[in-house]
Enzyme design. Structure first.
Site, PDB file in Angstrom:
ATOM      1  N   TYR A 138      39.732   8.467 -25.343  1.00 37.13           N
ATOM      2  CA  TYR A 138      38.474   7.660 -25.965  1.00 37.13           C
ATOM      3  C   TYR A 138      37.920   9.047 -26.065  1.00 37.13           C
ATOM      4  O   TYR A 138      36.998   9.685 -26.691  1.00 37.13           O
ATOM      5  CB  TYR A 138      38.097   6.476 -25.327  1.00 37.13           C
TER       6      TYR A 138
ATOM      7  N   SER B 275      29.087   7.806 -27.392  1.00 36.94           N
ATOM      8  CA  SER B 275      29.734   7.806 -26.250  1.00 36.94           C
ATOM      9  C   SER B 275      28.970   8.035 -25.649  1.00 36.94           C
ATOM     10  O   SER B 275      28.339   9.487 -25.793  1.00 36.94           O
ATOM     11  CB  SER B 275      30.793   6.606 -26.336  1.00 36.94           C
TER      12      SER B 275
END
Ligand code: NAD
Length: 261
Positions: free
Chosen positions: A156, A143
């Protein structure tokens, strides 16, 4: 040099691929000729129907194998059941948004397990298969949050930074072999994982849905556009091509300029 993208005869296993980016990558690789194995933790008719639709539309072999990526033994069993894994796409992921003092411990554990540890387990079984086949591609879906941070997403961001590190190590362990390992770092893509963040972020910042999209999500994406699942499929397909044979141990941002800021 020819730019070969025919993946006929290769088999790709894509974790967490019954929706969003994983499904987009499965379609992209299937359109390039790869057989595909779809996966999620559910075992519904609709899951198997997705594989049937890909097979019907593209002519490749496609099947769905249920396995829960939060459990190490099931991650390993997924690759064993697939039996062949030339292309491994570690994509399964979840999100939770909360400040560190309020972050539920079970959410931290689940995010680390699904977004990071699953890739270790699948890679452990898939790499010997790739060595045996004499060719392989590991594509980890990290990401922009594998390269930068934001508040309220501690687990995350820790997991995504972790998977970038795992990608580099995988690349070094396979550097002398015809196997590559890279991470794709998407910016915001409008998929279910992003949809689910909108209500919490609306609450957190006291904003409307449109304000969250414009002022929170796309504020860091200079293109002011969401990236698409088709673009993720195209990037993964490129990483499987001959042109990408010397691209290993790196991150490819598909983020509309986010990480250039
Ligand atoms: P999504 O919610 O559509 O997809 C997540 C997938 O993971 C689904 O198929 C879901 O079924 C699967 N999954 C969840 N828990 C699982 C489990 N325990 N076992 C097996 N499968 C499980 O969201 P997405 O946006 O397509 O996310 C895919 C990946 O892309 C994730 O790793 C996510 O972190 C990453 N990513 C997404 C964006 C974005 O903006 N959408 C940006 C950067 C990175």
């Amino acid at each position: 040099m020819s730019f070969e993208i025919s993946l006929t005869g290769k088999t790709a296993v894509i974790t967490g691929s019954n929706s969003g980016i994983g499904l987009g990558i499965a379609w992209g690789l299937a359109r390039a000729g790869a057989n595909v194995v779809l996966n999620s933790f559910t075992d519904n008719e609709e899951d198997h129907a997705l594989a049937a639709e890909i097979a019907k539309e593209t002519g490749v072999m496609a099947r769905y194998i249920q396995a829960d990526m939060s459990k190490g033994d099931q991650c390993r069993a997924l690759i064993e059941k697939a039996a062949v894994c030339d292309i491994l796409v570690n994509n399964a992921g979840i999100q939770h948004v909360a400040g560190i003092p309020d972050f539920p411990v079970e959410k931290w554990d689940a995010i680390i397990a699904i977004n990071l540890s699953s890739a270790f387990h699948t890679s452990a079984v898939a790499l010997p298969m790739m060595r045996e086949a004499g060719w392989g591609r590991v594509i980890n879906i990290a990401s922009a949050h594998g390269l930068t941070a934001s508040p309220y997403k501690s687990a995350y961001i820790a997991a995504k930074h972790g998977i970038v590190g795992l990608t580099k190590t995988t690349a070094l362990e396979t550097a002398k072999e015809p196997i590559t390992a890279n991470a794709i770092c998407p910016g915001y893509v409008l998929t279910p994982i992003v949809e689910k963040q909108i209500p919490d972020t609306m609450k957190e910042y006291d904003m409307t849905r449109d304000e969250v999209i414009e002022n929170v999500m796309l504020t860091r994406q200079p293109s002011k556009e969401f990236a698409t699942v088709e673009q993720m499929g195209g990037t993964a397909t490129f990483l499987c091509s001959n042109a990408a044979a010397q691209i290993t141990g790196t991150t490819i941002s598909v983020d509309g300029g986010w990480t250039a800021l």
